[in-house]
Design an enzyme around this catalytic site. Structure first.
Site, PDB file in Angstrom:
ATOM      1  N   TYR A  58     -13.167   8.728   4.450  1.00  0.00           N
ATOM      2  CA  TYR A  58     -11.564   8.423   3.635  1.00  0.00           C
ATOM      3  C   TYR A  58     -10.863   9.607   4.773  1.00  0.00           C
ATOM      4  O   TYR A  58      -9.013   9.893   3.824  1.00  0.00           O
ATOM      5  CB  TYR A  58     -11.272   9.153   2.244  1.00  0.00           C
ATOM      6  CG  TYR A  58     -12.946   7.462   1.700  1.00  0.00           C
ATOM      7  CD1 TYR A  58     -12.963   6.991   2.286  1.00  0.00           C
ATOM      8  CD2 TYR A  58     -12.897   8.797   0.189  1.00  0.00           C
ATOM      9  CE1 TYR A  58     -14.676   6.085   1.428  1.00  0.00           C
ATOM     10  CE2 TYR A  58     -13.968   8.224  -0.308  1.00  0.00           C
ATOM     11  CZ  TYR A  58     -14.810   6.515  -0.256  1.00  0.00           C
ATOM     12  OH  TYR A  58     -14.970   5.942  -0.742  1.00  0.00           O
ATOM     13  N   PRO A 221     -14.233   0.657 -10.673  1.00  0.00           N
ATOM     14  CA  PRO A 221     -14.785   0.267 -11.811  1.00  0.00           C
ATOM     15  C   PRO A 221     -12.809   0.032 -12.549  1.00  0.00           C
ATOM     16  O   PRO A 221     -13.238  -0.579 -13.679  1.00  0.00           O
ATOM     17  CB  PRO A 221     -15.038   1.762 -12.443  1.00  0.00           C
ATOM     18  CG  PRO A 221     -14.218   2.740 -11.587  1.00  0.00           C
ATOM     19  CD  PRO A 221     -14.066   2.359 -10.280  1.00  0.00           C
TER      20      PRO A 221
HETATM   21  P1  A2P Z   1      -3.035   6.310  -9.072  1.00  0.00           P
HETATM   22  O1  A2P Z   1      -3.925   6.996  -7.987  1.00  0.00           O
HETATM   23  O2  A2P Z   1      -1.984   5.670  -9.171  1.00  0.00           O
HETATM   24  O3  A2P Z   1      -3.471   5.966 -10.784  1.00  0.00           O
HETATM   25  P2  A2P Z   1     -10.281   1.807  -8.572  1.00  0.00           P
HETATM   26  O4  A2P Z   1     -10.740   2.865  -9.250  1.00  0.00           O
HETATM   27  O5  A2P Z   1     -10.645   0.449  -9.058  1.00  0.00           O
HETATM   28  O6  A2P Z   1     -10.207   1.987  -7.177  1.00  0.00           O
HETATM   29  O7  A2P Z   1      -8.661   1.912  -9.282  1.00  0.00           O
HETATM   30  C1  A2P Z   1      -8.049   2.341  -7.808  1.00  0.00           C
HETATM   31  C2  A2P Z   1      -6.610   1.845  -8.605  1.00  0.00           C
HETATM   32  O8  A2P Z   1      -5.961   1.892  -9.704  1.00  0.00           O
HETATM   33  C3  A2P Z   1      -5.658   2.900  -8.572  1.00  0.00           C
HETATM   34  O9  A2P Z   1      -4.812   2.123  -7.236  1.00  0.00           O
HETATM   35  C4  A2P Z   1      -4.778   3.275  -9.397  1.00  0.00           C
HETATM   36  O10 A2P Z   1      -4.009   3.952  -8.796  1.00  0.00           O
HETATM   37  C5  A2P Z   1      -5.051   2.905 -10.300  1.00  0.00           C
HETATM   38  N1  A2P Z   1      -5.421   3.104 -11.567  1.00  0.00           N
HETATM   39  C6  A2P Z   1      -5.775   4.415 -11.557  1.00  0.00           C
HETATM   40  N2  A2P Z   1      -6.235   4.758 -13.677  1.00  0.00           N
HETATM   41  C7  A2P Z   1      -5.718   3.521 -13.555  1.00  0.00           C
HETATM   42  C8  A2P Z   1      -4.971   3.846 -15.041  1.00  0.00           C
HETATM   43  N3  A2P Z   1      -5.740   4.457 -16.070  1.00  0.00           N
HETATM   44  N4  A2P Z   1      -4.489   2.868 -15.118  1.00  0.00           N
HETATM   45  C9  A2P Z   1      -3.874   1.913 -14.254  1.00  0.00           C
HETATM   46  N5  A2P Z   1      -4.143   1.577 -12.934  1.00  0.00           N
HETATM   47  C10 A2P Z   1      -4.991   3.024 -12.448  1.00  0.00           C
END
Ligand code: A2P
Length: 326
Positions: A58, A221
């Site tokens: 990463y 998730p």
């Molecule tokens: P950000 O870093 O701008 O919050 P995953 O964990 O499934 O890979 O999802 C990560 C993505 O979901 C990232 O693009 C993150 O963006 C976004 N994300 C994280 N938390 C939330 C939330 N509570 N609601 C909507 N989007 C979210």
């Protein structure tokens, strides 16, 4: 067991334990500010997160290490409060490279040990410091994969005290069985980290892992960032799902919080990534409500068996894990 913001650890098969919620730290370097990860980890520690999921590949482990050191120095946490998972990259599978690679991770973090060291993918690439080795035609350069030999080298890292627990990631059942059936196996994998969310519940792999006391750590998730460059976006957006949103409304929560609560209630560790202060906080506010058995079943039924992270560019690797049923 009642899960609280202060204590939401579940046991691993080696006597250690793992917090059910962790901060994911992968973010596309193309679009991510320098220092975004550093700031996010510090905020997350203040919010109450203790588990952090990282990887060499990463490219931000030094930022994570800097955040840890500052939060330890200012007395917010001690080293023992923090749970860190690091990952062995594909170009370091040969057994003699496994411990030196871990030592490089430790140096980046300025730690004496990490809590969990996992094989990131069951796909060996041409060994060396070129992370994505390719030939002149752009074809990836692979390497014969010997998962058992690599696993034995991880066992030695645990014996050397450099890591508390060892595990795997993106392994299918057959690949897990290779390790579990290895003559002279010293430690079983403690976890298998795989994509897992309400549209991809992994019920068969989860049942298999549970039958061997292996914990599932669920990445993506929330259904990923949906970056079309590396994500299969044929599936609808998880967070817009009407059922998740309906359950969320009942508890005055968001669909993201329901998706995370669903995982921790079924003993799947969830590692949502966010670098946004408000969402980091919201994703941790999942200890003040409880999904009923019926709601858990309703969410189980949302499964579409669609993988967002298919890694199709490596589907010609002999150990590509996602062609099997599970
Ligand atoms: P950000 O870093 O701008 O919050 P995953 O964990 O499934 O890979 O999802 C990560 C993505 O979901 C990232 O693009 C993150 O963006 C976004 N994300 C994280 N938390 C939330 C939330 N509570 N609601 C909507 N989007 C979210």
């Amino acid at each position: 067991m009642s899960l609280t913001a202060q204590n939401h650890r579940i046991p691993l098969n080696d006597g250690n334990s793992i917090p059910l919620i962790g901060l994911g730290t992968y973010s596309t370097p193309r679009t991510t500010d320098k220092d975004a990860c550093y700031r996010a980890v510090k905020i997350a520690i203040d919010v109450g997160y203790r588990h952090f999921d990282g990887a060499w590949i990463y490219g931000n482990e030094e930022e994570i290490g800097r955040a840890f050191q500052e939060k330890i120095a200012d007395g917010t946490v001690s080293r023992n409060d923090i749970y860190y998972c690091g990952k062995l990259w594909n170009t370091f599978h040969p057994p003699e490279m496994v411990q030196p690679f871990l030592e490089k991770i430790l140096k980046r973090l300025n730690f004496d040990y990490i809590d969990l060291y996992i094989i990131e993918l069951p796909l060996a690439f041409k060994p060396g410091d070129v992370m994505y080795p390719r030939d002149e035609n752009g074809k990836y350069l692979y390497h014969p994969t010997d998962l058992c030999a690599t696993w034995e080298a991880l066992e030695l890292c645990k014996d050397a005290g450099l890591v508390k627990s060892i595990g795997v990631s993106n392994f299918n059942r057959r690949q897990l069985e290779q390790i579990l059936n290895k003559p002279g196996l010293k430690y079983k994998p403690a976890v298998n980290q795989v994509e897992c969310h309400p549209y991809f519940t992994q019920s068969k792999l989860k049942a298999f892992c549970e039958s061997h006391d292996i914990v599932i750590v669920g990445y993506s998730p929330l259904g990923t960032c949906r970056d079309p460059l590396w994500v299969n976006i044929k599936a609808p957006s998880l967070l817009e799902d009407p059922v998740l949103n309906c359950v969320a409304a009942k508890y005055k929560k968001t669909s993201a919080q329901v998706a995370l609560r669903y995982q921790i209630q079924r003993n799947v560790v969830a590692i949502p990534k966010s670098f946004n202060p408000e969402r980091i906080q919201l994703n941790f506010e999942i200890f003040d409500f409880y999904l009923t058995d019926e709601e858990m079943k309703t969410i189980d039924a949302l499964n579409k068996n669609i993988r967002h992270v298919e890694l199709l560019m490596w589907n010609d690797h002999p150990e590509y894990p996602f062609n099997d049923d599970y």
